[in-house]
Design a protein around this motif. Structure first.
Motif, PDB file in Angstrom:
ATOM      1  N   THR A  21       0.844  -1.205   0.000  1.00  0.00           N
ATOM      2  CA  THR A  21       0.000   0.000   0.000  1.00  0.00           C
ATOM      3  C   THR A  21       0.872   1.245   0.000  1.00  0.00           C
ATOM      4  O   THR A  21       0.616   2.197  -0.741  1.00  0.00           O
ATOM      5  N   ALA A 145      -4.211   4.477  14.595  1.00  0.00           N
ATOM      6  CA  ALA A 145      -4.297   3.062  14.223  1.00  0.00           C
ATOM      7  C   ALA A 145      -2.898   2.522  13.997  1.00  0.00           C
ATOM      8  O   ALA A 145      -2.083   3.153  13.310  1.00  0.00           O
ATOM      9  N   GLN A 147      -2.117   0.269  12.106  1.00  0.00           N
ATOM     10  CA  GLN A 147      -1.960   0.002  10.672  1.00  0.00           C
ATOM     11  C   GLN A 147      -1.407   1.210   9.916  1.00  0.00           C
ATOM     12  O   GLN A 147      -0.965   1.071   8.781  1.00  0.00           O
ATOM     13  N   ALA A 148      -1.424   2.388  10.545  1.00  0.00           N
ATOM     14  CA  ALA A 148      -0.894   3.595   9.910  1.00  0.00           C
ATOM     15  C   ALA A 148       0.615   3.687  10.003  1.00  0.00           C
ATOM     16  O   ALA A 148       1.208   4.688   9.581  1.00  0.00           O
ATOM     17  N   MET A 178      -7.421   7.016  -0.905  1.00  0.00           N
ATOM     18  CA  MET A 178      -7.967   6.288   0.231  1.00  0.00           C
ATOM     19  C   MET A 178      -9.399   6.720   0.529  1.00  0.00           C
ATOM     20  O   MET A 178      -9.817   7.822   0.170  1.00  0.00           O
ATOM     21  N   ARG A 181     -12.866   8.009   5.295  1.00  0.00           N
ATOM     22  CA  ARG A 181     -12.763   7.697   6.722  1.00  0.00           C
ATOM     23  C   ARG A 181     -11.315   7.457   7.163  1.00  0.00           C
ATOM     24  O   ARG A 181     -11.017   7.474   8.363  1.00  0.00           O
ATOM     25  N   LEU A 182     -10.416   7.242   6.186  1.00  0.00           N
ATOM     26  CA  LEU A 182      -9.016   6.972   6.503  1.00  0.00           C
ATOM     27  C   LEU A 182      -8.125   8.210   6.384  1.00  0.00           C
ATOM     28  O   LEU A 182      -6.952   8.158   6.737  1.00  0.00           O
ATOM     29  N   HIS A 183      -8.690   9.303   5.890  1.00  0.00           N
ATOM     30  CA  HIS A 183      -7.861  10.476   5.610  1.00  0.00           C
ATOM     31  C   HIS A 183      -7.185  11.031   6.846  1.00  0.00           C
ATOM     32  O   HIS A 183      -5.968  11.236   6.867  1.00  0.00           O
ATOM     33  N   ASP A 184      -7.964  11.314   7.890  1.00  0.00           N
ATOM     34  CA  ASP A 184      -7.408  12.004   9.060  1.00  0.00           C
ATOM     35  C   ASP A 184      -6.287  11.201   9.719  1.00  0.00           C
ATOM     36  O   ASP A 184      -5.225  11.749  10.049  1.00  0.00           O
ATOM     37  N   VAL A 185      -6.507   9.905   9.909  1.00  0.00           N
ATOM     38  CA  VAL A 185      -5.503   9.061  10.560  1.00  0.00           C
ATOM     39  C   VAL A 185      -4.211   9.032   9.762  1.00  0.00           C
ATOM     40  O   VAL A 185      -3.107   9.188  10.312  1.00  0.00           O
ATOM     41  N   ASN A 186      -4.323   8.839   8.456  1.00  0.00           N
ATOM     42  CA  ASN A 186      -3.128   8.684   7.632  1.00  0.00           C
ATOM     43  C   ASN A 186      -2.396  10.000   7.400  1.00  0.00           C
ATOM     44  O   ASN A 186      -1.160  10.018   7.327  1.00  0.00           O
TER      45      ASN A 186
END
Length: 204
Positions: A21, A145, A147-148, A178, A181-186
């Motif tokens: 990824t 997360a 996973q980040a 992406m 919902r994944l924008h802020d974390v990543n």
């Protein structure tokens, strides 16, 4: 350090860390910057824990292959895999790696042992112009997360100053590739990764 538009990046980790990824996001960011990109999966294992190696070459390279001694940047998602990939590093190359190990099954079963992190770090520093180890998993948790962790490492990679784009380009690519919902974390993850490298530099 001076950014260049022609660079080879070798990425290595184990299955389940998001190495591929990260490869896709890095390659897409270069494309979004208007650069010529060649990327490839050198060695990949679908199961969690298998070795994953990939490449991103920016600036008009025809082949995605990186031979020993050719990588300008080595991005390691796990310190033992970083150690194994050191032969790919070019003279004057830079290592950016997670400092947090994922124990191989053979070690967990007591059949083999892992070298101490201090030994891995010393060997990396003997090979590279600069070495940056960051606690990618822990910082990923801080971002929201575990996973980040892969985005932590991409942020750190951009912060060393050799990539032909910075965090703003990486953030825009995250937004376009992406789920919302994944924008802020990543995006927070790439910022934390960059900050970790800046702190590392200030300590020297």
């Amino acid at each position: 350090m001076i950014r260049t538009t022609r660079i080879r990046v070798f990425l290595t980790g184990v299955g389940g860390q998001g190495t591929l990824t990260a490869t896709k996001v890095l390659a897409q960011a270069a494309l979004d910057e208007g650069l010529d990109v060649t990327a490839g999966e050198v060695h990949g294992m679908a199961q969690r824990g298998g070795v994953v190696e990939s490449t991103v070459l920016i600036g008009g390279y025809q082949s995605p292959r990186i031979a020993h001694g050719e990588a300008h940047l080595l991005l390691g998602f796990e310190p033992l895999e970083t150690l194994r990939a050191l032969p790919y590093l070019a003279p004057g190359g830079i290592v950016v790696s997670s400092s947090e190990a994922i124990m191989p099954m053979s070690v967990a079963r007591g059949k083999e042992s892992m070298p101490p992190f201090e030994d891995i770090e010393a060997l990396a520093r003997a090979c590279a112009e600069a070495v940056h180890f960051v606690p990618a998993i822990s910082l990923g948790v801080q971002a929201g997360a575990s996973q980040a962790a892969n985005m932590i490492l991409l942020g750190a990679l951009c912060a060393v100053g050799r990539m032909p784009f910075g965090l703003s380009r990486l953030a825009e690519t995250i937004k376009t590739t992406m789920a919302p919902r994944l924008h802020d974390v990543n995006i927070k993850a790439i910022q934390l990764g960059a900050q970790a490298v800046c702190v590392d530099n200030s300590d020297k």
